[in-house]
Write a protein that holds these residues in place. Structure first.
Motif, PDB file in Angstrom:
ATOM      1  N   SER A   1     -38.367  39.754-116.926  1.00 47.27           N
ATOM      2  CA  SER A   1     -37.511  39.625-115.741  1.00 47.27           C
ATOM      3  C   SER A   1     -38.062  40.436-114.575  1.00 47.27           C
ATOM      4  CB  SER A   1     -36.089  40.105-116.065  1.00 47.27           C
ATOM      5  OG  SER A   1     -35.535  39.303-117.087  1.00 47.27           O
TER       6      SER A   1
ATOM      7  N   ALA B   1     -35.169  35.652-114.146  1.00 47.11           N
ATOM      8  CA  ALA B   1     -34.871  36.109-115.509  1.00 47.11           C
ATOM      9  C   ALA B   1     -36.056  35.884-116.440  1.00 47.11           C
ATOM     10  CB  ALA B   1     -33.633  35.404-116.042  1.00 47.11           C
TER      11      ALA B   1
ATOM     12  N   THR C   1     -38.005  44.317-115.684  1.00 48.19           N
ATOM     13  CA  THR C   1     -37.320  44.778-116.892  1.00 48.19           C
ATOM     14  C   THR C   1     -37.704  43.852-118.039  1.00 48.19           C
ATOM     15  OG1 THR C   1     -35.413  45.550-115.625  1.00 48.19           O
ATOM     16  CG2 THR C   1     -35.073  45.226-117.973  1.00 48.19           C
TER      17      THR C   1
ATOM     18  N   PHE D   1     -36.182  42.351-121.490  1.00 47.68           N
ATOM     19  CA  PHE D   1     -34.985  42.208-122.297  1.00 47.68           C
ATOM     20  C   PHE D   1     -35.340  41.741-123.706  1.00 47.68           C
ATOM     21  CE2 PHE D   1     -31.726  43.108-119.300  1.00 47.68           C
ATOM     22  CZ  PHE D   1     -32.256  42.769-118.063  1.00 47.68           C
TER      23      PHE D   1
ATOM     24  N   PRO E   1     -32.518  47.564-126.788  1.00 43.71           N
ATOM     25  CA  PRO E   1     -32.347  48.297-125.515  1.00 43.71           C
ATOM     26  C   PRO E   1     -33.221  49.541-125.508  1.00 43.71           C
ATOM     27  CG  PRO E   1     -30.225  47.707-126.452  1.00 43.71           C
ATOM     28  CD  PRO E   1     -31.249  47.426-127.508  1.00 43.71           C
ATOM     29  N   PRO E   2     -33.461  50.199-124.381  1.00 41.94           N
ATOM     30  CA  PRO E   2     -32.471  50.357-123.317  1.00 41.94           C
ATOM     31  C   PRO E   2     -32.596  49.390-122.140  1.00 41.94           C
ATOM     32  CG  PRO E   2     -34.136  52.031-123.063  1.00 41.94           C
ATOM     33  CD  PRO E   2     -34.487  51.282-124.306  1.00 41.94           C
ATOM     34  N   TYR E   3     -33.613  48.580-122.021  1.00 40.96           N
ATOM     35  CA  TYR E   3     -33.769  47.642-120.922  1.00 40.96           C
ATOM     36  C   TYR E   3     -33.788  48.357-119.573  1.00 40.96           C
ATOM     37  CZ  TYR E   3     -32.189  44.591-124.725  1.00 40.96           C
ATOM     38  OH  TYR E   3     -32.036  43.970-125.925  1.00 40.96           O
ATOM     39  N   GLU E   4     -34.702  49.316-119.500  1.00 41.43           N
ATOM     40  CA  GLU E   4     -34.848  50.107-118.282  1.00 41.43           C
ATOM     41  C   GLU E   4     -35.517  49.282-117.183  1.00 41.43           C
ATOM     42  OE1 GLU E   4     -36.743  53.693-119.316  1.00 41.43           O
ATOM     43  OE2 GLU E   4     -36.609  54.612-117.332  1.00 41.43           O
TER      44      GLU E   4
END
Lengths: 115, 114
Positions: free
Chosen positions: A31, A50, A94, A96, A100-103
């Protein structure tokens, strides 16, 4: 590993001119995002992608177009620049995929002035 | 619409003091909250990220807490140094938003006096 890179760093345009801001990431993120930062307004989302092949409008999309060229690159185009588009533009990415953490990671920004 | 507020807008303290920056958000249905640092004319550097299921995260002299139900987060900086001078930004990602972007506060401009 350069992270998120943006070109150019600075640009001055005249009203009505067009230009494309370039962004690339080498972290294999799926993304990517374009934000603008204005004094007193904070950062606002313009467009995001996305995944490769998809794009969606954010909070302030008017006057902009985007292209997700491939997984690495996401460009922002101003077709007919206006003084209201004077701002600092940030690209971010990012992943995905997986846990996570999807920083979110940001590029250094492009400072655009429209006269 | 999610709104994020940061208080104070500006803060100036002597070196060595402990300090707290505040962030509040209107929609408690968040996925995570991220604190960033921005130096003048530079990009954003991620400091800490707290998942919605977590209460706090620590990195060195920084500690971030999250109270999702009340819509609040704090960033605690211990033993402040002049190098901590910067603008600190808080941003949230909504839950269920897929790959939607972050919603940012306007930041707290911090000056640490030597």
């Amino acid at each position: 590993n350069a992270g998120v890179t943006q070109t150019p760093k600075f640009q001055v345009l005249k009203t009505g001119q067009s230009m494309t801001l370039q962004c690339a990431q080498d972290m294999n993120h799926n993304s990517m995002y374009w934000y603008r930062q204005d004094p007193g307004m904070g950062l606002r989302l313009i467009y995001y992608s996305a995944s490769e092949g998809t794009t969606d409008k954010g909070e302030v999309p008017n006057g902009y177009n985007v292209s997700r060229l491939n997984k690495r690159e996401f460009s922002l185009r101003l077709e007919s620049a206006a003084p209201s588009q004077t701002s600092v533009y940030f690209c971010a990415s990012t992943s995905f995929v997986g846990l996570p953490p999807y920083e979110q990671y940001f590029g250094p920004g492009t400072r655009l002035t429209v006269t | 619409k999610q709104e994020v507020t940061q208080i104070p807008a500006a803060l100036s303290v002597p070196e060595g003091e402990n300090l707290v920056l505040n962030c509040s958000f209107t929609d408690s249905a968040i996925y995570n909250l991220q604190w960033f640092r921005q130096d003048p004319g530079k990009g954003l550097t991620s400091l800490l990220l707290i998942q919605s299921s977590q209460r706090e995260q620590t990195s060195g002299r920084l500690n971030a807490s999250l109270d999702k139900s009340s819509g609040r987060s704090t960033l605690y900086i211990a033993a402040s140094q002049p190098g901590d001078s910067a603008t600190y930004l808080c941003a949230v990602r909504l839950a269920g938003g897929g790959a939607d972007g972050l919603t940012f506060g306007k930041g707290t401009h911090l000056i640490i006096q030597p």
